[in-house]
Design an enzyme around this catalytic site. Structure first.
Site, short mmCIF file in Angstrom:
data_model
loop_
_atom_site.label_atom_id
_atom_site.label_comp_id
_atom_site.label_asym_id
_atom_site.label_seq_id
_atom_site.Cartn_x
_atom_site.Cartn_y
_atom_site.Cartn_z
N LYS A 198 0.79 -1.23 0.00
CA LYS A 198 0.00 0.00 0.00
C LYS A 198 0.82 1.28 0.00
O LYS A 198 1.76 1.42 0.76
CB LYS A 198 -0.89 0.01 1.23
CG LYS A 198 -1.98 -1.02 1.15
CD LYS A 198 -2.88 -0.91 2.35
CE LYS A 198 -4.14 -1.73 2.14
NZ LYS A 198 -4.99 -1.68 3.32
N GLY A 355 10.03 -5.00 7.95
CA GLY A 355 8.98 -6.00 7.76
C GLY A 355 9.36 -7.19 6.90
O GLY A 355 10.28 -7.93 7.21
N GLY A 378 9.33 -1.41 12.05
CA GLY A 378 8.83 -0.04 12.15
C GLY A 378 9.94 1.00 12.29
O GLY A 378 9.85 2.09 11.72
#
Ligand code: 3PG
Ligand code: MG
Length: 398
Positions: A198, A355, A378
């Site tokens: 995304k 990630g 993160g």
């Protein structure tokens, strides 16, 4: 590296109670650690402090418990760490108070103790001063070796650094050094590869990168949003149509900053999101209306690889296709192998993190060939966004 903070070289460790913040938030399945990478990474710091006669007191979180919860105890992780270190690691069932203090009082110089999950106390995530004081009184100094938790301004990652003499651990040093080489003071040209599903989760990251790198490859589901914004029909592909204006703004910002945006020029398309689904390469002018783009196509891979050849530094976050489903891992694997080969040939400094990225590079069999692979999720993203990380900032001399 410009040494902007104190390291273990500056610390007098002998006989000291060293509170060492580590990130041992590792994957655990049925009580067993399934990936020891984070444990392996912190081993040198632990052993150095122990071998210099410090009493090593590990502070760490695990999971996101809402309070004390046996399912999120650090005990099995401490046991796995003992195996990695080949040394005993004692365990205390609380990270503050009498339980912690008496376990610490039993330590000899060079011993290692792991305190229970800091997140069992509400004060941890709130960075509550009273909880910070409880932690701080257990030690003489604080060493932070948890880059991957440095985006959290929690008591054990940040607050305590204001109360005790603060030092960077060896892993923290390596991480900061590698990241500096990738974006702060890189050998140019610099290329970034950003993938993932995304755009919405990576707007800040893309906006920061276009001002810092010479070329930006956009892949994964997020590329579809950019293609759609440019009038390309992406069929049934994942696409955040409402973010078309954002995509165009990023493209304009890149142009103004002289950053080349490299979007896919072809696509690997399937009709089902399933492993081994029949896959077809299509040009962008002919994506079938009922097809889904699941990977970059072969011409795109060639283009990405050519762009890697032009670069001296690569920073990579996110797979460029649905790498968890074969054959849609092909683009990511091919580009990763190319980057690895350039790195091995000393033509490229390659840094990757965040990630799924590490999993993708492992799948490509090249994780060991990159210059540096961050275990941060993160924290790596926030660093790529150009945000200061509280757990790093607190280490800088005031
Ligand atoms: C991580 O695993 O990314 C770090 O340990 C931070 O964990 P958190 O996202 O639960 O703060
Ligand atoms: Mg996380």
């Amino acid at each position: 590296m410009k040494k902007s903070f104190l390291t273990l070289d500056d610390a007098d460790l002998k006989g000291k109670r060293v509170l060492l913040r580590v990130d041992i938030n590792v994957p655990v399945d049925a009580g067993k650690v399934t990936d020891t990478t984070r444990l392996d990474r912190i081993a040198p710091t632990i052993l150095e402090i122990a071998d210099k006669g410090g009493k090593v007191i590990l502070l760490a979180h695990f999971g996101r418990p809402k309070g004390p919860d046996p399912k999120e105890s650090l005990r099995p992780i401490a046991a796995a760490l003992a195996e990695v270190l080949k040394r005993p690691v004692a365990f205390a069932e609380d990270c503050i108070g009498e339980v912690a203090a008496s376990a610490i009082a039993k330590l000899q110089d060079g011993d290692i103790l792991c305190l229970e999950n800091t997140r069992f106390h509400k004060g941890e995530e709130k960075n509550d001063p009273a909880f910070v004081d409880e932690l701080a009184k257990l030690g003489d100094l604080w060493v932070n070796d948890a880059f991957s938790a440095a985006h959290r301004a929690h008591a054990s990652t940040e607050g305590i650094g204001h109360k005790l003499p603060a030092y960077a651990g060896r892993t923290m040093q390596l991480e900061i050094d590698a990241l500096n080489k990738a974006l702060e003071a890189p050998k140019r040209p610099v290329i970034a590869i950003v993938g993932g599903a995304k755009v919405s989760s990576k707007i800040d990251l893309l906006e920061n990168l276009v001002t810092k790198v010479d070329a930006l490859v956009i892949g994964g589901g997020m590329a579809n949003t950019f293609l759609h914004a440019q009038g390309i029909n992406v069929g049934k592909s994942l696409c955040e149509k409402d973010l078309a204006p954002t995509a165009l703004r990023i493209i304009a910002k890149a142009e103004a900053a002289n950053c080349a945006i490299i979007l896919p020029v072809d696509a690997t398309v399937a009709y089902h999101f399933a492993p081994n689904a029949p896959a077809f390469a299509y040009g962008l002018d002919s994506i079938p209306a009922d097809g889904m783009i699941l990977d970059v196509g072969p011409r795109s891979v060639a283009r990405i690889n050519a762009a890697i050849d032009d670069a001296s530094t690569l920073v990579w976050n996110g797979p460029v296709g649905a790498f968890e489903l074969h054959p849609f891992d092909a683009g990511t694997v091919a580009a990763a192998q190319h980057a690895a080969a350039r790195t091995k040939a000393h033509k490229l400094v390659s840094v990757a993190g965040g990630g799924d990225t590490v999993a993708a590079l492992n799948q490509a069999g090249v994780a060991g060939d990159f210059t540096y692979i961050s275990t941060a999720g993160g924290a790596f993203l926030e660093w790529m966004e150009g945000k200061p990380l509280p757990g790093v900032e607190v280490l800088r001399p005031q």
